[in-house]
Design a protein around this motif. Structure first.
Motif, PDB file in Angstrom:
ATOM      1  N   PHE A  57      42.832  28.717  83.886  1.00 60.04           N
ATOM      2  CA  PHE A  57      43.866  27.957  84.546  1.00 60.04           C
ATOM      3  C   PHE A  57      45.128  28.878  85.528  1.00 60.04           C
ATOM      4  O   PHE A  57      45.311  28.406  86.312  1.00 60.04           O
ATOM      5  CB  PHE A  57      44.800  27.331  83.582  1.00 60.04           C
ATOM      6  CG  PHE A  57      44.035  25.974  82.763  1.00 60.04           C
ATOM      7  CD1 PHE A  57      43.717  25.120  83.590  1.00 60.04           C
ATOM      8  CD2 PHE A  57      43.881  25.985  81.326  1.00 60.04           C
ATOM      9  CE1 PHE A  57      43.145  23.998  83.154  1.00 60.04           C
ATOM     10  CE2 PHE A  57      43.115  24.759  80.903  1.00 60.04           C
ATOM     11  CZ  PHE A  57      42.821  23.914  81.876  1.00 60.04           C
ATOM     12  N   ALA A  71      45.580  28.472  89.208  1.00 57.47           N
ATOM     13  CA  ALA A  71      46.943  28.403  89.986  1.00 57.47           C
ATOM     14  C   ALA A  71      47.298  29.113  90.948  1.00 57.47           C
ATOM     15  O   ALA A  71      47.785  29.018  92.094  1.00 57.47           O
ATOM     16  CB  ALA A  71      48.011  28.700  88.628  1.00 57.47           C
ATOM     17  N   ARG A 115      49.511  20.836  91.564  1.00 59.15           N
ATOM     18  CA  ARG A 115      48.341  21.452  90.860  1.00 59.15           C
ATOM     19  C   ARG A 115      48.747  22.728  90.163  1.00 59.15           C
ATOM     20  O   ARG A 115      48.294  23.067  89.029  1.00 59.15           O
ATOM     21  CB  ARG A 115      47.251  21.480  91.662  1.00 59.15           C
ATOM     22  CG  ARG A 115      46.469  20.069  92.230  1.00 59.15           C
ATOM     23  CD  ARG A 115      45.213  20.330  92.574  1.00 59.15           C
ATOM     24  NE  ARG A 115      45.326  20.888  94.037  1.00 59.15           N
ATOM     25  CZ  ARG A 115      45.550  20.562  95.108  1.00 59.15           C
ATOM     26  NH1 ARG A 115      45.521  19.346  95.167  1.00 59.15           N
ATOM     27  NH2 ARG A 115      45.436  21.113  96.365  1.00 59.15           N
ATOM     28  N   TYR A 129      48.344  23.505  86.141  1.00 64.08           N
ATOM     29  CA  TYR A 129      47.702  24.520  85.701  1.00 64.08           C
ATOM     30  C   TYR A 129      48.356  25.530  85.016  1.00 64.08           C
ATOM     31  O   TYR A 129      48.136  26.057  83.854  1.00 64.08           O
ATOM     32  CB  TYR A 129      47.025  25.327  86.866  1.00 64.08           C
ATOM     33  CG  TYR A 129      45.850  24.671  87.553  1.00 64.08           C
ATOM     34  CD1 TYR A 129      45.003  23.560  86.660  1.00 64.08           C
ATOM     35  CD2 TYR A 129      45.529  24.430  88.852  1.00 64.08           C
ATOM     36  CE1 TYR A 129      43.942  23.012  87.257  1.00 64.08           C
ATOM     37  CE2 TYR A 129      44.577  23.715  89.374  1.00 64.08           C
ATOM     38  CZ  TYR A 129      43.967  23.038  88.749  1.00 64.08           C
ATOM     39  OH  TYR A 129      42.742  22.327  89.296  1.00 64.08           O
TER      40      TYR A 129
END
Length: 68
Positions: A17, A21, A46, A50
């Protein structure tokens, strides 16, 4: 599943994640430079999702580590 395996899995997910990012931070910067404001906002959203997901995985891993 062993707790140590689960912790390792959570840490791997958190790392993934964070990588996503970072990619979306670059996309947000590029969109801002091109003055594509809607795309920049979407990319930043987003990034936020994340980062939150990575923090949640880290928290779960710490909780599991505390139980061992």
């Amino acid at each position: 599943m062993d707790a140590k395996d689960e912790i390792a899995g959570l840490r791997a997910q958190a790392k993934h994640f964070r990588e996503l990012a970072a990619i979306n931070r670059k996309a947000a910067r590029a969109a801002k430079d091109c003055k594509a404001w809607v795309e920049a906002i979407k990319a930043q959203s987003r990034v936020d999702e994340y980062v939150l997901a990575a923090q949640q995985r880290d928290r779960l891993a710490r909780e599991l580590r505390g139980r061992i």
